[in-house]
Design an enzyme around this catalytic site. Structure first.
Site, mmCIF file in Angstrom:
data_model
loop_
_atom_site.group_PDB
_atom_site.id
_atom_site.type_symbol
_atom_site.label_atom_id
_atom_site.label_comp_id
_atom_site.label_asym_id
_atom_site.label_seq_id
_atom_site.Cartn_x
_atom_site.Cartn_y
_atom_site.Cartn_z
ATOM 1 N N ASP A 119 -53.232 -74.252 0.789
ATOM 2 C CA ASP A 119 -53.405 -75.511 0.072
ATOM 3 C C ASP A 119 -54.525 -75.350 -0.939
ATOM 4 O O ASP A 119 -55.468 -74.581 -0.722
ATOM 5 C CB ASP A 119 -53.755 -76.644 1.039
ATOM 6 C CG ASP A 119 -52.582 -77.058 1.920
ATOM 7 O OD1 ASP A 119 -51.435 -76.965 1.458
ATOM 8 O OD2 ASP A 119 -52.832 -77.499 3.055
ATOM 9 N N ASP A 137 -45.881 -79.267 -1.050
ATOM 10 C CA ASP A 137 -46.124 -80.600 -0.500
ATOM 11 C C ASP A 137 -45.808 -81.680 -1.533
ATOM 12 O O ASP A 137 -45.238 -82.726 -1.205
ATOM 13 C CB ASP A 137 -47.576 -80.747 -0.058
ATOM 14 C CG ASP A 137 -47.976 -79.790 1.037
ATOM 15 O OD1 ASP A 137 -47.103 -79.371 1.822
ATOM 16 O OD2 ASP A 137 -49.172 -79.454 1.118
#
Length: 157
Positions: A119, A137
């Site tokens: 991330d 995401d």
């Protein structure tokens, strides 16, 4: 190949490629937790998430890797069946489903290869921080929002 897959595969594949390329570039340019503020509300910061969304289960001791991978594979199969069975009247669902499929594939690649999802996108405002996320995401979120929006606009039949 069905008409649905002629649309869904390039979209899902594009999401997968962009997601993996962005993660590759971030991992090469940033040290763990190094932050680059791009805008007053947007930063890049390299992190790894061993859990699910919002780091749920991140400290579960390792069993979550196999579990979350299996859930991702099951969801991807379900999405594939859904895409395959779409009627011409349901074609508006192709892009949202393909976005979700590509995002799930992007995070699955991470989970299977390293045990954690990479991330790096951080949204923040006046000390409030949204959990760090990635392009996969974002694609999943956009796809789900579009599915919800389309289901609310559905005309009764």
């Amino acid at each position: 190949m069905s008409d649905s897959w002629r649309v869904a595969l390039p979209v899902a594949g594009g999401v997968l490629v962009l997601d993996q390329l962005s993660k590759f570039l971030i991992e090469r340019a940033f040290a763990l937790h190094q932050e680059l503020v791009l805008l007053p509300f947007l930063s890049f910061q390299l992190t790894y998430n061993t859990g699910a969304a919002f780091s749920l289960l991140h400290d579960a001791g390792g069993w979550q890797r196999g579990f979350l991978s299996a859930v991702s594979i099951a969801i991807m199969i379900w999405l594939g069946v859904w895409i395959h069975r779409l009627t011409s009247a349901e074609r508006r669902l192709l892009w949202p489903l393909a976005l979700i499929l590509g995002g799930a594939a992007g995070n699955l690649v991470d989970r299977l290869s390293t045990g954690a999802v990479t991330d790096f996108i951080v949204l923040h405002y006046r000390g409030w921080y949204w959990p760090t996320f990635n392009l996969a995401d974002a694609a999943i979120s956009l796809g789900v929002i579009a599915l919800i929006f389309l289901s609310l606009r559905r005309t009764p039949g």
